[in-house]
Design a protein around this motif. Sequence first.
Motif, PDB file in Angstrom:
ATOM      1  N   ASN A 438     -13.128 -30.348 -30.332  1.00 42.87           N
ATOM      2  CA  ASN A 438     -13.060 -29.072 -29.608  1.00 42.87           C
ATOM      3  C   ASN A 438     -14.241 -28.149 -29.886  1.00 42.87           C
ATOM      4  O   ASN A 438     -14.132 -26.936 -29.787  1.00 42.87           O
ATOM      5  CB  ASN A 438     -11.748 -28.346 -29.894  1.00 42.87           C
ATOM      6  CG  ASN A 438     -10.552 -29.204 -29.534  1.00 42.87           C
ATOM      7  OD1 ASN A 438     -10.597 -29.932 -28.546  1.00 42.87           O
ATOM      8  ND2 ASN A 438      -9.510 -29.147 -30.340  1.00 42.87           N
ATOM      9  N   ARG A 439     -15.320 -28.758 -30.292  1.00 42.11           N
ATOM     10  CA  ARG A 439     -16.545 -27.980 -30.448  1.00 42.11           C
ATOM     11  C   ARG A 439     -17.418 -28.246 -29.232  1.00 42.11           C
ATOM     12  O   ARG A 439     -17.432 -29.357 -28.695  1.00 42.11           O
ATOM     13  CB  ARG A 439     -17.302 -28.441 -31.689  1.00 42.11           C
ATOM     14  CG  ARG A 439     -16.658 -27.960 -32.962  1.00 42.11           C
ATOM     15  CD  ARG A 439     -17.741 -27.514 -33.913  1.00 42.11           C
ATOM     16  NE  ARG A 439     -17.168 -27.117 -35.185  1.00 42.11           N
ATOM     17  CZ  ARG A 439     -17.862 -26.441 -36.099  1.00 42.11           C
ATOM     18  NH1 ARG A 439     -19.124 -26.118 -35.890  1.00 42.11           N
ATOM     19  NH2 ARG A 439     -17.305 -26.098 -37.229  1.00 42.11           N
ATOM     20  N   GLY A 440     -18.146 -27.237 -28.830  1.00 44.22           N
ATOM     21  CA  GLY A 440     -19.020 -27.443 -27.684  1.00 44.22           C
ATOM     22  C   GLY A 440     -20.257 -26.573 -27.772  1.00 44.22           C
ATOM     23  O   GLY A 440     -20.278 -25.566 -28.480  1.00 44.22           O
ATOM     24  N   ARG A 441     -21.286 -27.012 -27.065  1.00 44.16           N
ATOM     25  CA  ARG A 441     -22.535 -26.248 -27.044  1.00 44.16           C
ATOM     26  C   ARG A 441     -22.872 -25.873 -25.615  1.00 44.16           C
ATOM     27  O   ARG A 441     -22.640 -26.657 -24.699  1.00 44.16           O
ATOM     28  CB  ARG A 441     -23.670 -27.084 -27.648  1.00 44.16           C
ATOM     29  CG  ARG A 441     -23.386 -27.503 -29.074  1.00 44.16           C
ATOM     30  CD  ARG A 441     -24.588 -28.158 -29.719  1.00 44.16           C
ATOM     31  NE  ARG A 441     -24.246 -28.515 -31.095  1.00 44.16           N
ATOM     32  CZ  ARG A 441     -24.132 -29.766 -31.552  1.00 44.16           C
ATOM     33  NH1 ARG A 441     -24.392 -30.776 -30.731  1.00 44.16           N
ATOM     34  NH2 ARG A 441     -23.799 -30.002 -32.792  1.00 44.16           N
ATOM     35  N   GLY A 442     -23.411 -24.695 -25.467  1.00 43.56           N
ATOM     36  CA  GLY A 442     -23.773 -24.251 -24.132  1.00 43.56           C
ATOM     37  C   GLY A 442     -25.117 -23.569 -24.136  1.00 43.56           C
ATOM     38  O   GLY A 442     -25.494 -22.905 -25.106  1.00 43.56           O
ATOM     39  N   LEU A 443     -25.830 -23.755 -23.035  1.00 42.17           N
ATOM     40  CA  LEU A 443     -27.130 -23.120 -22.865  1.00 42.17           C
ATOM     41  C   LEU A 443     -27.075 -22.260 -21.605  1.00 42.17           C
ATOM     42  O   LEU A 443     -26.346 -22.571 -20.666  1.00 42.17           O
ATOM     43  CB  LEU A 443     -28.220 -24.166 -22.641  1.00 42.17           C
ATOM     44  CG  LEU A 443     -28.681 -24.999 -23.820  1.00 42.17           C
ATOM     45  CD1 LEU A 443     -29.589 -26.114 -23.312  1.00 42.17           C
ATOM     46  CD2 LEU A 443     -29.421 -24.120 -24.829  1.00 42.17           C
ATOM     47  N   ALA A 444     -27.844 -21.213 -21.596  1.00 44.28           N
ATOM     48  CA  ALA A 444     -28.026 -20.456 -20.360  1.00 44.28           C
ATOM     49  C   ALA A 444     -29.399 -19.798 -20.407  1.00 44.28           C
ATOM     50  O   ALA A 444     -29.840 -19.341 -21.457  1.00 44.28           O
ATOM     51  CB  ALA A 444     -26.941 -19.399 -20.193  1.00 44.28           C
ATOM     52  N   SER A 604     -33.907 -18.109 -22.896  1.00 46.44           N
ATOM     53  CA  SER A 604     -32.764 -19.028 -22.953  1.00 46.44           C
ATOM     54  C   SER A 604     -31.972 -18.701 -24.201  1.00 46.44           C
ATOM     55  O   SER A 604     -32.538 -18.307 -25.213  1.00 46.44           O
ATOM     56  CB  SER A 604     -33.238 -20.483 -23.031  1.00 46.44           C
ATOM     57  OG  SER A 604     -34.046 -20.783 -21.906  1.00 46.44           O
ATOM     58  N   GLN A 605     -30.671 -18.845 -24.066  1.00 48.03           N
ATOM     59  CA  GLN A 605     -29.804 -18.620 -25.218  1.00 48.03           C
ATOM     60  C   GLN A 605     -28.850 -19.791 -25.350  1.00 48.03           C
ATOM     61  O   GLN A 605     -28.522 -20.457 -24.362  1.00 48.03           O
ATOM     62  CB  GLN A 605     -29.008 -17.317 -25.055  1.00 48.03           C
ATOM     63  CG  GLN A 605     -29.913 -16.085 -25.012  1.00 48.03           C
ATOM     64  CD  GLN A 605     -29.138 -14.789 -24.854  1.00 48.03           C
ATOM     65  OE1 GLN A 605     -27.932 -14.803 -24.602  1.00 48.03           O
ATOM     66  NE2 GLN A 605     -29.831 -13.668 -24.999  1.00 48.03           N
ATOM     67  N   GLY A 606     -28.414 -20.005 -26.565  1.00 49.00           N
ATOM     68  CA  GLY A 606     -27.490 -21.109 -26.798  1.00 49.00           C
ATOM     69  C   GLY A 606     -26.374 -20.694 -27.727  1.00 49.00           C
ATOM     70  O   GLY A 606     -26.537 -19.775 -28.538  1.00 49.00           O
ATOM     71  N   ALA A 607     -25.241 -21.344 -27.571  1.00 47.48           N
ATOM     72  CA  ALA A 607     -24.103 -21.046 -28.426  1.00 47.48           C
ATOM     73  C   ALA A 607     -23.372 -22.325 -28.771  1.00 47.48           C
ATOM     74  O   ALA A 607     -23.296 -23.251 -27.960  1.00 47.48           O
ATOM     75  CB  ALA A 607     -23.143 -20.103 -27.713  1.00 47.48           C
ATOM     76  N   GLU A 608     -22.868 -22.367 -29.979  1.00 49.19           N
ATOM     77  CA  GLU A 608     -21.927 -23.424 -30.313  1.00 49.19           C
ATOM     78  C   GLU A 608     -20.595 -22.776 -30.607  1.00 49.19           C
ATOM     79  O   GLU A 608     -20.526 -21.831 -31.391  1.00 49.19           O
ATOM     80  CB  GLU A 608     -22.385 -24.234 -31.526  1.00 49.19           C
ATOM     81  CG  GLU A 608     -21.383 -25.349 -31.801  1.00 49.19           C
ATOM     82  CD  GLU A 608     -21.776 -26.293 -32.926  1.00 49.19           C
ATOM     83  OE1 GLU A 608     -22.828 -26.935 -32.827  1.00 49.19           O
ATOM     84  OE2 GLU A 608     -21.013 -26.374 -33.902  1.00 49.19           O
ATOM     85  N   VAL A 609     -19.554 -23.251 -29.952  1.00 46.56           N
ATOM     86  CA  VAL A 609     -18.237 -22.646 -30.122  1.00 46.56           C
ATOM     87  C   VAL A 609     -17.225 -23.710 -30.506  1.00 46.56           C
ATOM     88  O   VAL A 609     -17.464 -24.903 -30.373  1.00 46.56           O
ATOM     89  CB  VAL A 609     -17.742 -21.949 -28.826  1.00 46.56           C
ATOM     90  CG1 VAL A 609     -18.765 -20.977 -28.306  1.00 46.56           C
ATOM     91  CG2 VAL A 609     -17.376 -22.980 -27.755  1.00 46.56           C
ATOM     92  N   PRO A 710     -27.859 -13.801 -20.331  1.00 47.94           N
ATOM     93  CA  PRO A 710     -27.279 -15.149 -20.440  1.00 47.94           C
ATOM     94  C   PRO A 710     -25.997 -15.343 -21.259  1.00 47.94           C
ATOM     95  O   PRO A 710     -25.355 -16.381 -21.080  1.00 47.94           O
ATOM     96  CB  PRO A 710     -28.409 -15.969 -21.092  1.00 47.94           C
ATOM     97  CG  PRO A 710     -29.547 -15.052 -21.320  1.00 47.94           C
ATOM     98  CD  PRO A 710     -29.073 -13.663 -21.139  1.00 47.94           C
ATOM     99  N   PRO A 711     -25.594 -14.445 -22.169  1.00 54.06           N
ATOM    100  CA  PRO A 711     -24.530 -14.832 -23.099  1.00 54.06           C
ATOM    101  C   PRO A 711     -23.245 -15.334 -22.446  1.00 54.06           C
ATOM    102  O   PRO A 711     -22.681 -16.334 -22.911  1.00 54.06           O
ATOM    103  CB  PRO A 711     -24.253 -13.546 -23.891  1.00 54.06           C
ATOM    104  CG  PRO A 711     -25.528 -12.793 -23.837  1.00 54.06           C
ATOM    105  CD  PRO A 711     -26.088 -13.088 -22.479  1.00 54.06           C
ATOM    106  N   ALA A 712     -22.768 -14.684 -21.387  1.00 46.50           N
ATOM    107  CA  ALA A 712     -21.469 -15.086 -20.830  1.00 46.50           C
ATOM    108  C   ALA A 712     -21.510 -16.527 -20.350  1.00 46.50           C
ATOM    109  O   ALA A 712     -20.580 -17.314 -20.600  1.00 46.50           O
ATOM    110  CB  ALA A 712     -21.063 -14.151 -19.692  1.00 46.50           C
ATOM    111  N   ALA A 713     -22.594 -16.915 -19.679  1.00 47.28           N
ATOM    112  CA  ALA A 713     -22.675 -18.293 -19.194  1.00 47.28           C
ATOM    113  C   ALA A 713     -22.854 -19.260 -20.355  1.00 47.28           C
ATOM    114  O   ALA A 713     -22.295 -20.359 -20.342  1.00 47.28           O
ATOM    115  CB  ALA A 713     -23.816 -18.442 -18.193  1.00 47.28           C
ATOM    116  N   ALA A 714     -23.610 -18.846 -21.372  1.00 43.79           N
ATOM    117  CA  ALA A 714     -23.790 -19.736 -22.524  1.00 43.79           C
ATOM    118  C   ALA A 714     -22.430 -20.043 -23.147  1.00 43.79           C
ATOM    119  O   ALA A 714     -22.134 -21.179 -23.509  1.00 43.79           O
ATOM    120  CB  ALA A 714     -24.737 -19.104 -23.553  1.00 43.79           C
ATOM    121  N   ILE A 715     -21.582 -19.016 -23.254  1.00 39.63           N
ATOM    122  CA  ILE A 715     -20.250 -19.222 -23.831  1.00 39.63           C
ATOM    123  C   ILE A 715     -19.386 -20.065 -22.881  1.00 39.63           C
ATOM    124  O   ILE A 715     -18.721 -21.015 -23.304  1.00 39.63           O
ATOM    125  CB  ILE A 715     -19.561 -17.863 -24.115  1.00 39.63           C
ATOM    126  CG1 ILE A 715     -20.341 -17.073 -25.170  1.00 39.63           C
ATOM    127  CG2 ILE A 715     -18.101 -18.072 -24.549  1.00 39.63           C
ATOM    128  CD1 ILE A 715     -20.364 -17.681 -26.552  1.00 39.63           C
TER     129      ILE A 715
END
Lengths: 747, 335
Positions: A438-444, A604-609, A710-715
């Motif tokens: 249930n971990r995922g990474r996203g870029l925007a 570009s921003q990235g997040a791991e959630v 970008p944060p909302a789409a990255a999440i």
Amino acid sequence: MSEYRVVGKSVPRVDARDKVAGKCLFGADIKLPGMLQGRMLYSTRPHARILNIDTARAERLPGVRAVITGKDVPRRRFGTIVQDEPVMALDKVLFVGDRVAAVAADSLDTAEEAVSLIKVEYKDLPSLFDPREAMKPNAKVIHKDWESYGKGRFRTISDRAGNICGHSEFSMGDPEKGFSEADMIFEDEYTTPMVHQGYIEPHAATAMVEPSGQITVWSTTQGQFELRADLAGLFELPMSRIKVIPTEIGGAFGGKIAPLLEPACVVLSRMTGRPVQMVMSRRDEQIAARPRHPGLMRIKTGVKKDGTITAREVVIILDSGAYADFGPGAAYAAAVGGRGPYAIANARMEGFCVYTNKPSGGSYRAPGGPQVTFAIESHMDAIAEALGIDPLEIRLKNGLKEGDISYIGKRIERGALRDTLHRAAEGIGWGEPKEGPNRGRGLASAQWSNGGAAAGLTVKINDDGTASVVTGSVDATGSNTVIAQAVAEELNLPMSSIQVVTGDTDTALNAPLTGGSMIAYNMGKAAMLAAQDTRRQIMEVAAERLGVEQEKLRMENGQVWVKGEEDKRLSLGSITRTAQRFRGTLIVGKGSLPAPAPAFMMCSQGAEVEVDTQTGQVVIHKLVASHDVGFALNPDSVEGQLQGGMVQGLGAALMEDVRLNNGNVENPSFKDYKIPTAVDFPSIETSIVEQNSEEGPYGAKGVGETPINPPAAAIANAVYDAVGVRITDLPITPEKILEALREKADT
Amino acid sequence: MRRMPRFEYHAPASAGETASLLSEYGDAARLIAGGTDLLISMKQRLSTPEHLISLSSVTGLDAVDYDEKTGLRMGAAVTLASLTQSPPIKDKYPALEAAARKVGSVQVRNIATLGGNLCLDTRCWYYNQSDYWRQSRPPCHKTGGEVCHVVEGSKRCFAVYSGDTAPILMAMGAEVKLMSGGGERVISLGELFTGDGLRPNAVEPHEFLSEISVPPPAAGSGVAYVKLRLREEVDFPIMGVAARVTMSDGAFGSAPQGFKVVLNAVGSAPVEVEGAGEMLAGKAPEQAALEEVAQVARASVHPQANTAGTPEYRRMMVPVLVKHALTEAAAAASS
Ligand SMILES: Cc1cc2nc3c(=O)[nH]c(=O)nc-3n(C[C@H](O)[C@H](O)[C@H](O)COP(=O)(O)OP(=O)(O)OC[C@H]3O[C@@H](n4cnc5c(N)ncnc54)[C@H](O)[C@@H]3O)c2cc1C
Ligand code: SF4
């Protein structure tokens, strides 16, 4: 490494000490002898005719000095784009929070009490809360005199009709042909709610009208010159009759531009002959200020099987609320940048801003940007998923590259998007194995451009060789520090020798309002030019006194030396004093510039959630922001802007939502309107890309707004990567995630 | 309207003085402890007492004592911050410390008291609003009217109790002492809560809550409180669950009294899940055993759309949190 001594270095903010120590004086700290406290009465109805306002009881209350309603204020309306907003409601109220009356009294308590004694009789009218309904041709028109409204200072932007207060349309290439060449066409709809800037300091204004009629206003405004222009327009006075003094500002993010309090303060001060102050409460802020517009985005993209985009169509509908304010500008910005940071030859973009009976939106950090970026960047991932392409690859493939033209018409020189994408991806461990389920990474990614306005600034050398700088820009972001850095750089002085003050409308040269990512860009440049002018004047006097050519001189640490002859030197103080005494020359440098062309920024921003599939809660493990800032004038400051912008974006991504209940804000406090706290997110790693701009000081671009896009789409993308559900409506709450998981399990 | 309604302030120095002020002013008086909830409701005109009787100068009302035999006694006016720093609590009742730490934010905990937390008024979107805000609707039951804006046509109020220390104290079998001019009475904490949204606790106008006592921790028992919220600070619970279990040889103990599950913020009082002990006693502490209690818990609550979190979501979270709490409590018991 930069060749500079002061710019490009992380020097501490010049105001840091006072702010941390609580010594800074903000708008509400202004105290004048005999000052009265004012309070505003706001409408309790979303849409109603005012039948009667009975102020008699309020007026009789001991300590009350004046009560005003729409009858007592100028009839003219104000507005940056459409002049549609009255100082106080005239015959109708258009939202819960519309200004209906105001009181000035000896104390705040008396003013509060008086406000509650004013009886307003309303006749309710049907309300429009959905912009899609409001824009229908047969909808009741909220502003029936819309055609007669004047234009504000942003003249060019868009056309309007009835409830549509802003409409912009752009098209390039041949969209129909582009779609016909596509292997697949994707269509999605995204929505974002109203969110609030959440600045800590509320609006505060103090007005003093002299017996002569001369007006002085202290305000938490982001732009004293714009405020003066608004007041001059409303009161039909020459600008010289009004002085606006900007106070220290405790956060604004675009929320402190419209004159929400000042005109009423002026009227009350005129009537009472005493200074009048008004400070909004947090509740006032949450119901009657200028939040971000709710947005509805319809996006359609044609792609080849390999991910190449052949055409795009975007329609953005922003819910303006009761007034236009900057809404048409936000709709314009969202539409004009509707392709995202991608090279798309065939496109059609349309932006609408539509009146409803809700609180009026304004210009919250990158107006229009976060809404459309959430749509574009979620949509990009949805396309990538359907085509089986890596989200990073699809962005690299379509991203603006060398030679492409950005939406503001600039040719891209180097692949800044590519750089930021690689860095953001690397920062969150893109492609590496994940630490758990249930971990995922996203870029925007996102793009933005800043603005520019004709502006100027002065540098004066004091008798002891230190420098005083007067700027007309309000320091909301650390810009006075950057201005000091540019002056220190050019005059080769230590930072401690430079004092920067924000001047009022009489003492400072024109400057743009603090917004549009433009203060460091514009005023940093003006500071650089002003310091260069100062330096020329100093060198001229020094050369004369030392009897050598100017080329033989070098300036360092408050001294001018003759190169190679270390004993031949003069201090700046001595040069200044003799210049004054013997030549009558005052060393005052001036730097001014015409409106600079905007700079183009990509990031570009990235997040791991990690998503808790039982509670739907999202835990963020990693955040990275990589931005092209042109040149980081002050890397710490830049980092602060990137982190601050990203946190605000994350708040909107996960929790922020101005909830309306029949037009009434249901969560008008920081307890119920949830902005993230320090414990909610991990620290944000930043990675700065520097592709110098042509016109900015030392190659700098703008940095204030881009990071909130970008944060909302990255999440959203990271959540999708984690658990396979796509949330298309912000904020991404646990409820929505669980609901989506349930739907997914059912199918 | 003034920011704060007018009131007369009294700061009695002793419990006796407090009691006599209460009997003198009766309904016209309110007790104020930390004031973190009361002052807001006064500003909002939800409460307009003519007299405020402060508990902050009452001698001994902030004491915390622990005795191996009789257990823990806490004065009602102890602040949540000092509660979390108190050695016997940290040592013997770590779950209580953890629950207290979950109340509001650090600023709130510094002044908020335990008594105030237990006597916290119930909450609702339509109630905890400014007078101005409420003007756009007719008054509801809780503000003196005859309607409910949450449940149309309802004759009763569904405002939610959401104090975060009550569930864990109930799970631990706490009792509270109520004092008045006429003497004192001791009731179980569960009895303090009426379940009535309008008048959520049984403290009579002439009474005040003076002491909270908790029995010494029983051998093999463990307690836990889990709280769901969007932000890790400031937020009231979306919902919460406290659990107490007794373990013996890796299984749940055989006495049903060793178990308690208390649900928070899903109704007008913290509610104990009936029959939890019978369902758990003697079982292996595995998901299957927990599931039964979790489902019974879920069926027993009917949250309404009046606080953060949709009713569907809060209801859905009941079994999830019940299982979390039981698992945590079991782990605490075994350690
Ligand atoms: C931003 C914010 C966040 C919050 N978050 C939470 C949270 O997460 N969880 C939570 O549980 N609470 C929360 N609260 C509510 C409140 O702060 C706490 O419940 C606190 O413990 C109340 O204690 P107090 O001493 O301040 O009570 P007060 O406000 O002084 O009193 C509350 C009520 O109890 C009565 N009372 C007080 N003491 C006694 C007594 N000894 N005998 C009889 N009646 C008494 C008062 O008359 C009043 O009706 C929050 C409050 C705020 C402002
Ligand atoms: S639940 Fe109904 S009656 Fe109770 S406070 Fe809310 S609206 Fe009022």
